[in-house]
Each structure stands twice: as structure tokens, then as C-alpha cells.
Design a protein around this motif. Sequence first.
Motif, PDB file in Angstrom:
ATOM      1  N   ASN A 130       0.299  -1.376   0.115  1.00 35.65           N
ATOM      2  CA  ASN A 130       0.412  -0.088   0.214  1.00 35.65           C
ATOM      3  C   ASN A 130       0.487   1.523   0.011  1.00 35.65           C
ATOM      4  OD1 ASN A 130      -2.386  -1.534   0.185  1.00 35.65           O
ATOM      5  ND2 ASN A 130      -2.716  -1.252   1.975  1.00 35.65           N
ATOM      6  N   ALA A 134       0.660   4.449  -2.932  1.00 40.39           N
ATOM      7  CA  ALA A 134       0.540   5.781  -2.669  1.00 40.39           C
ATOM      8  C   ALA A 134       2.192   6.477  -3.004  1.00 40.39           C
ATOM      9  CB  ALA A 134       0.857   5.466  -1.400  1.00 40.39           C
ATOM     10  N   PRO A 137       1.842   6.052  -7.574  1.00 38.78           N
ATOM     11  CA  PRO A 137       0.973   6.462  -8.384  1.00 38.78           C
ATOM     12  C   PRO A 137       0.869   5.290 -10.081  1.00 38.78           C
ATOM     13  CG  PRO A 137       1.060   8.303  -8.040  1.00 38.78           C
ATOM     14  CD  PRO A 137       2.335   7.794  -7.780  1.00 38.78           C
TER      15      PRO A 137
END
Length: 144
Positions: A130, A134, A137
Motif C-alpha cells: 500500500n 501511494a 501511483p
Amino acid sequence: MAANMCYMIVTPDVEDCAGIAAIPPGVLNPPRQYMVKFGDGDPNVPGRYQTHNPSYTVNVNRTGQNAKTFQQRVFANRGFAQAPRALEWYIVWERTPGVPGHMRLQLLQLLTDWLTVDTTNAAQVTTFVNKVIAVIPDICRTPN
């Protein structure tokens, strides 16, 4: 012990290079790219990466082999392009206009964070994936 390790590698070397300008010469401020790979085993076997990637940064995680999970969740499942003729290498484009070297700094941080991930712990794997998503992207899939 080499069988119980995996690695994250980025080329060119993010410690001293702001990526590769992959657009024909003459384009003012061309977008820049890096190539990233997660792999299992020992990346420091003589000739393994030095031959084709004389400039790279690699960090080894000694918690186990789980590179395919990272390859799939971070890049393949998100539609990132593989580097031509370089299986398992994914292209990441610098996509922060007006902030030269932004992706370079982000990749350096991810390489550092990679060292603390327990690759056998599902929660830690998901947290790291994750974080990478982030930092890298979907817009970093293309140069435009």
C-alpha cells in the motif's frame, strides 16, 4: 542462506542518478524513468545484474522469498509496462512536474523501508504494498 532472501532493485542507481530520459534527444525537460524489480535469491551473484545494469541500487531483505507477490501486487496487477527485453523489470515514470528528482527520493525511501518488511507476514506485506502504491501511483505507468 541465499535461498532465504529477496531483494528490491532499481536501475539506474537512485543514489546518484535522476532516471533515464527515454524520449528522443531535443525534447526540453523530457520525462524520466526508472526500472524496478523484486526478485528472490541473492542479487549479488557476480555478473547477475552488473553486466546489463552497470548503474543500480539493490537492497536485500533476508526474511524470506516472496518477490512474486510484490511484483504482482505493485506492478503487474496495476498495468505497469515491463521493460523491453527485461522480464520482471517494470518501468516507473517520474510524474511530478516542477519537482525534479521527486521519484528518485521516493524510491530511495522505499528501498530503505524494504529492509524492515517481514516478507512472510501478510499484514506487513500489505502495508508495504500500500505504501508503494501511494508513492508510485497509476499515473507513473506512462510518460505522458
